[in-house]
Design a protein around this motif. Structure first.
Motif, PDB file in Angstrom:
ATOM      1  N   GLU A 109       0.841  -1.211   0.000  1.00 59.89           N
ATOM      2  CA  GLU A 109       0.000   0.000   0.000  1.00 59.89           C
ATOM      3  C   GLU A 109       0.875   1.258   0.000  1.00 59.89           C
ATOM      4  O   GLU A 109       0.603   2.215  -0.734  1.00 59.89           O
ATOM      5  CB  GLU A 109      -0.945   0.000   1.207  1.00 59.89           C
ATOM      6  N   ALA A 110       1.924   1.254   0.824  1.00 60.99           N
ATOM      7  CA  ALA A 110       2.831   2.401   0.867  1.00 60.99           C
ATOM      8  C   ALA A 110       3.586   2.554  -0.450  1.00 60.99           C
ATOM      9  O   ALA A 110       3.808   3.674  -0.929  1.00 60.99           O
ATOM     10  CB  ALA A 110       3.816   2.245   2.027  1.00 60.99           C
ATOM     11  N   LEU A 111       3.972   1.438  -1.052  1.00 56.07           N
ATOM     12  CA  LEU A 111       4.663   1.481  -2.342  1.00 56.07           C
ATOM     13  C   LEU A 111       3.750   2.056  -3.426  1.00 56.07           C
ATOM     14  O   LEU A 111       4.193   2.848  -4.267  1.00 56.07           O
ATOM     15  CB  LEU A 111       5.107   0.065  -2.727  1.00 56.07           C
ATOM     16  N   LEU A 112       2.486   1.675  -3.379  1.00 55.52           N
ATOM     17  CA  LEU A 112       1.524   2.192  -4.351  1.00 55.52           C
ATOM     18  C   LEU A 112       1.385   3.702  -4.245  1.00 55.52           C
ATOM     19  O   LEU A 112       1.325   4.413  -5.262  1.00 55.52           O
ATOM     20  CB  LEU A 112       0.171   1.512  -4.134  1.00 55.52           C
ATOM     21  N   LYS A 113       1.376   4.223  -3.016  1.00 56.87           N
ATOM     22  CA  LYS A 113       1.278   5.682  -2.821  1.00 56.87           C
ATOM     23  C   LYS A 113       2.518   6.392  -3.370  1.00 56.87           C
ATOM     24  O   LYS A 113       2.419   7.450  -3.999  1.00 56.87           O
ATOM     25  CB  LYS A 113       1.103   6.008  -1.341  1.00 56.87           C
ATOM     26  N   SER A 114       3.701   5.814  -3.165  1.00 55.12           N
ATOM     27  CA  SER A 114       4.941   6.420  -3.677  1.00 55.12           C
ATOM     28  C   SER A 114       4.934   6.473  -5.200  1.00 55.12           C
ATOM     29  O   SER A 114       5.412   7.433  -5.801  1.00 55.12           O
ATOM     30  CB  SER A 114       6.156   5.627  -3.187  1.00 55.12           C
ATOM     31  N   ILE A 115       4.371   5.435  -5.821  1.00 55.13           N
ATOM     32  CA  ILE A 115       4.293   5.417  -7.286  1.00 55.13           C
ATOM     33  C   ILE A 115       3.319   6.483  -7.776  1.00 55.13           C
ATOM     34  O   ILE A 115       3.587   7.190  -8.763  1.00 55.13           O
ATOM     35  CB  ILE A 115       3.865   4.018  -7.773  1.00 55.13           C
ATOM     36  N   LYS A 116       2.184   6.623  -7.089  1.00 58.43           N
ATOM     37  CA  LYS A 116       1.212   7.659  -7.484  1.00 58.43           C
ATOM     38  C   LYS A 116       1.803   9.053  -7.323  1.00 58.43           C
ATOM     39  O   LYS A 116       1.476   9.973  -8.083  1.00 58.43           O
ATOM     40  CB  LYS A 116      -0.066   7.513  -6.664  1.00 58.43           C
ATOM     41  N   ASP A 117       2.683   9.226  -6.333  1.00 63.30           N
ATOM     42  CA  ASP A 117       3.354  10.521  -6.138  1.00 63.30           C
ATOM     43  C   ASP A 117       4.511  10.716  -7.114  1.00 63.30           C
ATOM     44  O   ASP A 117       5.118  11.788  -7.143  1.00 63.30           O
ATOM     45  CB  ASP A 117       3.890  10.631  -4.698  1.00 63.30           C
ATOM     46  N   GLN A 118       4.827   9.668  -7.873  1.00 62.70           N
ATOM     47  CA  GLN A 118       5.911   9.696  -8.862  1.00 62.70           C
ATOM     48  C   GLN A 118       7.238  10.146  -8.246  1.00 62.70           C
ATOM     49  O   GLN A 118       7.963  10.978  -8.791  1.00 62.70           O
ATOM     50  CB  GLN A 118       5.536  10.591 -10.051  1.00 62.70           C
ATOM     51  N   ASP A 119       7.543   9.536  -7.108  1.00 63.44           N
ATOM     52  CA  ASP A 119       8.799   9.805  -6.407  1.00 63.44           C
ATOM     53  C   ASP A 119       9.713   8.586  -6.577  1.00 63.44           C
ATOM     54  O   ASP A 119       9.564   7.592  -5.860  1.00 63.44           O
ATOM     55  CB  ASP A 119       8.526  10.064  -4.922  1.00 63.44           C
ATOM     56  N   PRO A 120      10.655   8.621  -7.520  1.00 62.06           N
ATOM     57  CA  PRO A 120      11.466   7.434  -7.810  1.00 62.06           C
ATOM     58  C   PRO A 120      12.318   6.960  -6.633  1.00 62.06           C
ATOM     59  O   PRO A 120      12.538   5.757  -6.465  1.00 62.06           O
ATOM     60  CB  PRO A 120      12.344   7.862  -8.992  1.00 62.06           C
ATOM     61  N   ASP A 121      12.790   7.898  -5.800  1.00 62.75           N
ATOM     62  CA  ASP A 121      13.613   7.507  -4.653  1.00 62.75           C
ATOM     63  C   ASP A 121      12.785   6.729  -3.637  1.00 62.75           C
ATOM     64  O   ASP A 121      13.213   5.689  -3.122  1.00 62.75           O
ATOM     65  CB  ASP A 121      14.235   8.742  -4.003  1.00 62.75           C
ATOM     66  N   ARG A 122      11.604   7.233  -3.339  1.00 63.96           N
ATOM     67  CA  ARG A 122      10.731   6.528  -2.402  1.00 63.96           C
ATOM     68  C   ARG A 122      10.260   5.198  -2.978  1.00 63.96           C
ATOM     69  O   ARG A 122      10.122   4.205  -2.254  1.00 63.96           O
ATOM     70  CB  ARG A 122       9.522   7.405  -2.042  1.00 63.96           C
ATOM     71  N   VAL A 123      10.016   5.162  -4.281  1.00 63.58           N
ATOM     72  CA  VAL A 123       9.613   3.910  -4.924  1.00 63.58           C
ATOM     73  C   VAL A 123      10.717   2.870  -4.777  1.00 63.58           C
ATOM     74  O   VAL A 123      10.467   1.711  -4.443  1.00 63.58           O
ATOM     75  CB  VAL A 123       9.296   4.138  -6.419  1.00 63.58           C
ATOM     76  N   SER A 124      11.960   3.287  -5.001  1.00 65.21           N
ATOM     77  CA  SER A 124      13.094   2.363  -4.902  1.00 65.21           C
ATOM     78  C   SER A 124      13.235   1.800  -3.487  1.00 65.21           C
ATOM     79  O   SER A 124      13.419   0.588  -3.298  1.00 65.21           O
ATOM     80  CB  SER A 124      14.383   3.078  -5.314  1.00 65.21           C
ATOM     81  N   VAL A 125      13.124   2.670  -2.477  1.00 66.25           N
ATOM     82  CA  VAL A 125      13.239   2.233  -1.083  1.00 66.25           C
ATOM     83  C   VAL A 125      12.071   1.322  -0.708  1.00 66.25           C
ATOM     84  O   VAL A 125      12.251   0.261  -0.090  1.00 66.25           O
ATOM     85  CB  VAL A 125      13.293   3.455  -0.138  1.00 66.25           C
ATOM     86  N   GLY A 126      10.855   1.720  -1.083  1.00 71.36           N
ATOM     87  CA  GLY A 126       9.676   0.910  -0.773  1.00 71.36           C
ATOM     88  C   GLY A 126       9.690  -0.435  -1.466  1.00 71.36           C
ATOM     89  O   GLY A 126       9.272  -1.450  -0.894  1.00 71.36           O
ATOM     90  N   LEU A 127      10.197  -0.466  -2.709  1.00 68.41           N
ATOM     91  CA  LEU A 127      10.279  -1.714  -3.447  1.00 68.41           C
ATOM     92  C   LEU A 127      11.249  -2.680  -2.773  1.00 68.41           C
ATOM     93  O   LEU A 127      10.946  -3.874  -2.622  1.00 68.41           O
ATOM     94  CB  LEU A 127      10.728  -1.434  -4.879  1.00 68.41           C
ATOM     95  N   ALA A 128      12.405  -2.159  -2.347  1.00 65.32           N
ATOM     96  CA  ALA A 128      13.389  -3.002  -1.658  1.00 65.32           C
ATOM     97  C   ALA A 128      12.814  -3.573  -0.370  1.00 65.32           C
ATOM     98  O   ALA A 128      13.020  -4.752  -0.041  1.00 65.32           O
ATOM     99  CB  ALA A 128      14.648  -2.193  -1.369  1.00 65.32           C
ATOM    100  N   SER A 129      12.064  -2.747   0.364  1.00 62.67           N
ATOM    101  CA  SER A 129      11.459  -3.198   1.615  1.00 62.67           C
ATOM    102  C   SER A 129      10.427  -4.299   1.358  1.00 62.67           C
ATOM    103  O   SER A 129      10.398  -5.324   2.054  1.00 62.67           O
ATOM    104  CB  SER A 129      10.803  -2.014   2.326  1.00 62.67           C
ATOM    105  N   SER A 130       9.593  -4.112   0.328  1.00 58.98           N
ATOM    106  CA  SER A 130       8.564  -5.107   0.014  1.00 58.98           C
ATOM    107  C   SER A 130       9.191  -6.423  -0.419  1.00 58.98           C
ATOM    108  O   SER A 130       8.740  -7.504  -0.017  1.00 58.98           O
ATOM    109  CB  SER A 130       7.643  -4.576  -1.090  1.00 58.98           C
TER     110      SER A 130
END
Length: 458
Positions: free
Chosen positions: A211-232
Motif C-alpha cells: 500500500e505504501a509502495l503504491l502511494k509512492s508510485i502515485k506521487d511519482q517519487d522514484p527515490d521513495r519507490v526504490s526504497v519501498g520496493l526493496a522493503s517489500s
C-alpha cells in the motif's frame, strides 16, 4: 550432393545509405571439379566481411550491383549438364530470397545468437536477487515476487518512467496477496504461522508494504519507490523462507552419506593481509588490519556442496588458509590434507525442481542455472583434480564477474561449468582489495547450524 563445377561466383553487396560506414560483404562460392561422381566433393561456402571506409556512394548506380541475370554461356562450358545450372540457380535464389529454403540449416540462427536475444538471458546480477529467486516457495508468493521485480527494471528507464505500468504491477501483487491469503499462510509450518501472519500484514499494509509502495508510485517519487520496493521484496523473501523449511526434493540414495544443508546458512570469513598491510577504511573509519565477508549458502539449490562446505567451516578447516588471485577469481589454497568430500558437480537448472549431478549446462542451448556464476561475489567450488564431474573436496573461489570479459548476453564463459553454492552479501567491497598471500584468519558458521545434516559416516 556434389557439384562438378569449376566456376567461381563472387557477389558484392554495398549499402546505399549515404554518409555512413558499412561492412562490405562478399560471398564467394567455389565448386570443385570432379572427373566422376564418386570423386565429387560437396560445395564449400566462404563468407568474407571487410570494412569499407567510404563515407558515402557518389554514383547511385553502384548501389544495384547484385546481378539479376547471368550469361549462362560462361557457366555452361563444354559438357556441363542441366542439373549444374539448376544447382547454381538454387544457390542464387537462396542468397537473394528473404526466406531460407527448406532443409538448408546453415542459414538458421545459431544457438549462441538465440541465447543473446532470449529473455532467459536476464540473469540476476546481484547475489540478493539470485538467492531470492532460488527459494522454492508458494506459487502465489512467486507471482508477487515476479510482479515486483519487474518494477526494478522499469525504474532504470531514464527521464519519463512508466509509473502507470508500475502501479498496475503493484495492484496485481496486492490482489494476489489478498485473494491468496489462505494459500500463502497454509504453506507455512504451524509453529511459524504466527510469524508468517505478522510478515503478511507488513507486506500488505505495513510501513514498507505494498500500500505504501503504491502511494509512492502515485506521487511519482522514484527515490521513495526504490526504497519501498526493496522493503517489500525483503518481506517477500522472509515469507518465502518460512514456506521452505527444508528441501523440496529427495536426494539420490547414493549421496545420502554426504553432509547436506537443508536450507540457508551464513558463513562469516575474517580476512587479514599476508604482508602486514591494512584494508582501506570504511566511510569515516580507520584503517583495518582485518576485514569481514559474509557469504550466504543456498542449500535449496546445492545441498551437497553447501553441506560439505559448512561442515569444513565448523571443523575449522579454513582457518589460516591462504588465498590467491587468478583470472577474475580469488581461490583458496588446495590443501588435500583436509577431510572434505569429493562432492559430485551439482547444478540446479532454471525451471527444474532438483539439481543435476556430474553434468554441466550448455548455455548456448539455453540452459541456465538457478545460481548463476555471472554475479560479482559468487562463491563456487573448484573442480576436482581427478575429474571435472566432481568438485574439489576443499578448494573454493570467489568469482569477480566482469561484464567486459563475458560472452553473449553478459554471461560468463564459465557459466554452468562449476557448482555455485552461495553469494557474498556483505563485504563485497573487500574482494578487490584481497591480494595473493592474504589469509582467511577464521571462518565461522554464524547461522543455519540447525539445517546442517550429518550422517553417521560424516
Amino acid at each position: 550432393m556434389a557439384f562438378p563445377l569449376s566456376s567461381s561466383i563472387t557477389l558484392s553487396f554495398t549499402p546505399s545509405t549515404p554518409k555512413r560506414h558499412f561492412l562490405s560483404t562478399h560471398f564467394a562460392f567455389r565448386f570443385s571439379q570432379a572427373r566422376s561422381q564418386e570423386n565429387a566433393r560437396p560445395f564449400q561456402l566462404k563468407v568474407q566481411c571487410k570494412a569499407s571506409k567510404e563515407a558515402f556512394v557518389k554514383d547511385k548506380s553502384q548501389c544495384r550491383n547484385i546481378p539479376t541475370s547471368f550469361n549462362l554461356s560462361t557457366l555452361i562450358n563444354g559438357t556441363m549438364k542441366l542439373e549444374n545450372v539448376i544447382a547454381v540457380i538454387l544457390i542464387l535464389a537462396e542468397i537473394t530470397s528473404p526466406l531460407p529454403l527448406a532443409g538448408w540449416d546453415f542459414w538458421s540462427i545459431s544457438p549462441a545468437n538465440a541465447v543473446l536475444y532470449s529473455p532467459e538471458t536476464k540473469l540476476p546480477r546481484t547475489g540478493e536477487l539470485a538467492l531470492r529467486r532460488a527459494i522454492p516457495a508458494n506459487t502465489n508468493m512467486k507471482a508477487i515476487q515476479d510482479s515486483l521485480e519487474d518494477i526494478s527494471y522499469l525504474l532504470r528507464i531514464p527521464q519519463r518512467k512508466p509509473y502507470g505500468t508500475m502501479e498496475g504491477n503493484v495492484k496485481k501483487a496486492l490482489k494476489i496477496a489478498v485473494d491468496g491469503k489462505d494459500s500463502i499462510l497454509a504453506s507455512i509450518p504451524a509453529d511459524l504461522r504466527e510469524k508468517g501472519l505478522t510478515l503478511y500484514s507488513s507486506l500488505v499494509d505495513g510501513k514498507g508494504g505494498l500500500e505504501a509502495l503504491l502511494k509512492s508510485i502515485k506521487d511519482q517519487d522514484p527515490d521513495r519507490v526504490s526504497v519501498g520496493l526493496a522493503s517489500s521484496l525483503d518481506t517477500v523473501a522472509e515469507l518465502e523462507l518460512l514456506q521452505a523449511p527444508g528441501l523440496s526434493f529427495l536426494l539420490p540414495e547414493q549421496y545420502l552419506r554426504y553432509p547436506r544443508l537443508t536450507g540457508r546458512a551464513i558463513v562469516e570469513l575474517t580476512i587479514e593481509k599476508g604482508d602486514g598491510s591494512s584494508f582501506s577504511p570504511e566511510a569515516g573509519g580507520e584503517l583495518r588490519k582485518t576485514a569481514t565477508i559474509q557469504v550466504v549458502l543456498d542449500g535449496y539449490s546445492a545441498p551437497l556442496t553447501t553441506g560439505n562446505f559448512a561442515k569444513l567451516v565448523t571443523d575449522g578447516a579454513y582457518d589460516g588458509t591462504k588465498l590467491s588471485c587468478i583470472n577474475q577469481a580469488i581461490i583458496s589454497e588446495n590443501d588435500t590434507g583436509k577431510n572434505g568430500y569429493s562432492v559430485p558437480l551439482e547444478i540446479m537448472p532454471s525451471g527444474q525442481f532438483e539439481p543435476l549431478y556430474k553434468t554441466t549446462l550448455s548455455v548456448q542451448d539455453g540452459e541456465l542455472p538457478v545460481l548463476p556464476l555471472s554475479v560479482y561475489g559468487a562463491v563456487a567450488m573448484a573442480h576436482s583434480e581427478v575429474s571435472e564431474e566432481y568438485s574439489s573436496p576443499y578448494q573454493f573461489f570467489f568469482y569477480l564477474y566482469d561484464k567486459r570479459n563475458s560472452g553473449l548476453g553478459g554471461i560468463s564463459f564459465e557459466e554452468g561449468q562449476f557448482s555455485v553454492f552461495g553469494y557474498t552479501t556483505a563485504g563485497r567491497e573487500i574482494l578487490p582489495q584481497i591480494k595473493t598471500g592474504d589469509i582467511i584468519k577464521s571462518a565461522k558458521l554464524v547461522e543455519g547450524r540447525d539445517r546442517l545434516v550429518l550422517s553417521s559416516e560424516s
